[in-house]
Design a protein around this motif. Structure first.
Motif, PDB file in Angstrom:
ATOM      1  N   HIS A 187       7.489  15.634   8.949  1.00 37.77           N
ATOM      2  CA  HIS A 187       6.954  14.516   8.173  1.00 37.77           C
ATOM      3  C   HIS A 187       8.086  13.792   7.460  1.00 37.77           C
ATOM      4  O   HIS A 187       8.950  14.419   6.834  1.00 37.77           O
ATOM      5  CB  HIS A 187       5.947  15.028   7.135  1.00 37.77           C
ATOM      6  N   SER A 188       8.106  12.458   7.564  1.00 37.12           N
ATOM      7  CA  SER A 188       9.059  11.633   6.832  1.00 37.12           C
ATOM      8  C   SER A 188      10.498  12.053   7.182  1.00 37.12           C
ATOM      9  O   SER A 188      10.848  12.152   8.363  1.00 37.12           O
ATOM     10  CB  SER A 188       8.774  11.754   5.333  1.00 37.12           C
ATOM     11  N   LEU A 189      11.338  12.316   6.177  1.00 40.09           N
ATOM     12  CA  LEU A 189      12.698  12.771   6.456  1.00 40.09           C
ATOM     13  C   LEU A 189      12.678  14.077   7.235  1.00 40.09           C
ATOM     14  O   LEU A 189      13.595  14.365   8.021  1.00 40.09           O
ATOM     15  CB  LEU A 189      13.474  12.946   5.146  1.00 40.09           C
ATOM     16  N   SER A 237       7.599   8.718  10.437  1.00 42.33           N
ATOM     17  CA  SER A 237       9.012   8.997  10.695  1.00 42.33           C
ATOM     18  C   SER A 237       9.910   7.766  10.566  1.00 42.33           C
ATOM     19  O   SER A 237       9.590   6.701  11.093  1.00 42.33           O
ATOM     20  CB  SER A 237       9.171   9.570  12.104  1.00 42.33           C
ATOM     21  N   PRO A 238      11.089   7.933   9.937  1.00 43.24           N
ATOM     22  CA  PRO A 238      12.080   6.845   9.900  1.00 43.24           C
ATOM     23  C   PRO A 238      13.077   6.912  11.054  1.00 43.24           C
ATOM     24  O   PRO A 238      14.083   6.200  11.036  1.00 43.24           O
ATOM     25  CB  PRO A 238      12.788   7.107   8.568  1.00 43.24           C
ATOM     26  N   VAL A 248       8.283   3.582   5.404  1.00 38.75           N
ATOM     27  CA  VAL A 248       9.286   4.567   5.817  1.00 38.75           C
ATOM     28  C   VAL A 248       9.399   4.549   7.339  1.00 38.75           C
ATOM     29  O   VAL A 248      10.496   4.578   7.898  1.00 38.75           O
ATOM     30  CB  VAL A 248       8.922   5.971   5.301  1.00 38.75           C
ATOM     31  N   ALA A 249       8.252   4.489   8.000  1.00 40.46           N
ATOM     32  CA  ALA A 249       8.234   4.332   9.455  1.00 40.46           C
ATOM     33  C   ALA A 249       8.362   2.847   9.763  1.00 40.46           C
ATOM     34  O   ALA A 249       7.448   2.212  10.297  1.00 40.46           O
ATOM     35  CB  ALA A 249       6.945   4.908  10.033  1.00 40.46           C
ATOM     36  N   PRO A 289       0.805  -1.225   0.000  1.00 38.47           N
ATOM     37  CA  PRO A 289       0.000   0.000   0.000  1.00 38.47           C
ATOM     38  C   PRO A 289       0.836   1.272   0.000  1.00 38.47           C
ATOM     39  O   PRO A 289       0.318   2.346  -0.265  1.00 38.47           O
ATOM     40  CB  PRO A 289      -0.816  -0.114   1.308  1.00 38.47           C
ATOM     41  N   PHE A 290       2.117   1.166   0.273  1.00 38.75           N
ATOM     42  CA  PHE A 290       2.966   2.351   0.362  1.00 38.75           C
ATOM     43  C   PHE A 290       3.166   3.016  -0.991  1.00 38.75           C
ATOM     44  O   PHE A 290       3.305   4.237  -1.079  1.00 38.75           O
ATOM     45  CB  PHE A 290       4.326   1.967   0.953  1.00 38.75           C
TER      46      PHE A 290
END
Length: 303
Positions: free
Chosen positions: A174-176, A201-202, A241-242, A125-126
């Motif tokens: 958000h994200s990076l 978040s990674p 990503v998370a 789904p990503f």
């Protein structure tokens, strides 16, 4: 200056602060309003000037034909070891989400294992959509450049500092952008930010992200930003990503007796699940979620 500053994620190198601010500000204000309507938070609604965006996407934009070569067009062109490892970690997260035993990560990635990892992600789904593979390859490169290019890292954190004012008490990453927000907060204990909200978040990804943070983790724990009173971490369960959905065991503040200077006794990190539908990593889906609105609204009320 704005009360809330949002730090964007990857894939924004061809836009700018103002073009990002309009949809992000609208979605964030909607999220807080939705949370208030649901009784999850109280307080006044947000005005347009209450919200700003820290833009660093131009740090990844190549200057004409003399910049860094463009991202690979297909996984067969992926040669950088960091990008290869990141691809396989994300594929492993997708397999675990699907309830399968992950076999994506290998000690020595091969063209066959990388193609398999890409196929796993393309079915997850990503990554819906016809340009999914190109988007993912660009994502891998931007994450790698942030952690290996000090100039890119400095430009990103400087962009956050440029938007922080005396009224800024809530920082959203958000994200990076959650990595950029976290490292910026740690580097500036004088900032008035008291609430951090991380989305997709990674930060918890071992080796490739967590162990490369500045300041470096100590004994398996990341530093708690001085002055921070609350941290909410939100992730969709399908978001690769998370890859580590719960950060509370990695970044919760140390609690020796007495409590260290700059750490509020009640400071805590909360991990919150959110459902973003078929756009699991999308920043606007994150911001309009009731859970996100409540986390941001709580920070605004407390300030």
């Amino acid at each position: 200056m704005a009360r809330v500053v949002v730090v964007h994620g990857v894939g924004q190198e061809y836009v700018g602060r103002r073009s990002l601010r309009a949809p992000i500000a609208a979605a964030l204000a909607d999220g807080v309003e939705i949370a208030a309507a649901a009784g999850n938070v109280t307080g006044r609604s947000l005005a347009p000037d209450d919200i700003d965006v820290a833009f660093y996407g131009d740090a990844f934009r190549a200057p004409g034909s003399k910049g860094e070569p463009p991202a690979p067009r297909s996984v067969t062109d992926l040669t950088d070891p960091y990008e290869q490892a990141l691809l396989e970690v994300m594929a492993g997260a997708a397999e675990r989400d699907a309830g399968r035993s992950s076999s994506a990560v290998t000690k020595a990635p091969t063209p066959r294992s990388l193609q398999r990892a890409m196929n796993i992600l393309l079915r997850s789904p990503f990554l819906p959509g016809p340009v999914a593979e190109r988007f993912l390859l660009g994502l891998l490169r931007q994450v790698r450049r942030y952690f290996t290019d000090d100039t890119v890292r400095a430009r990103a954190t400087a962009a956050v500092g440029a938007r922080i004012g005396s009224d800024t008490t809530v920082l959203v990453g958000h994200s990076l952008g959650s990595v950029v927000a976290y490292e910026s907060l740690c580097a500036h204990p004088d900032w008035p930010v008291r609430t951090l909200v991380t989305l997709g978040s990674p930060l918890g990804m071992p080796t490739l992200v967590f162990d490369r943070l500045r300041p470096a983790p100590v004994a398996g724990r990341g530093q708690w930003p001085v002055g921070l009173e609350r941290w909410s971490n939100l992730a969709d369960r399908h978001d690769v990503v998370a890859s580590v959905k719960e950060l509370s065991g990695l970044f919760g503040p140390h609690r020796p007796n007495p409590v260290p200077t700059g750490v509020k006794p009640g400071a805590a990190l909360r991990d919150i699940a959110v459902d973003n539908g078929w756009k699991v990593h999308d920043v606007l889906r994150h911001l309009t979620a009731c859970e996100t609105g409540a986390a941001i609204g709580e920070g605004l009320v407390a300030s």
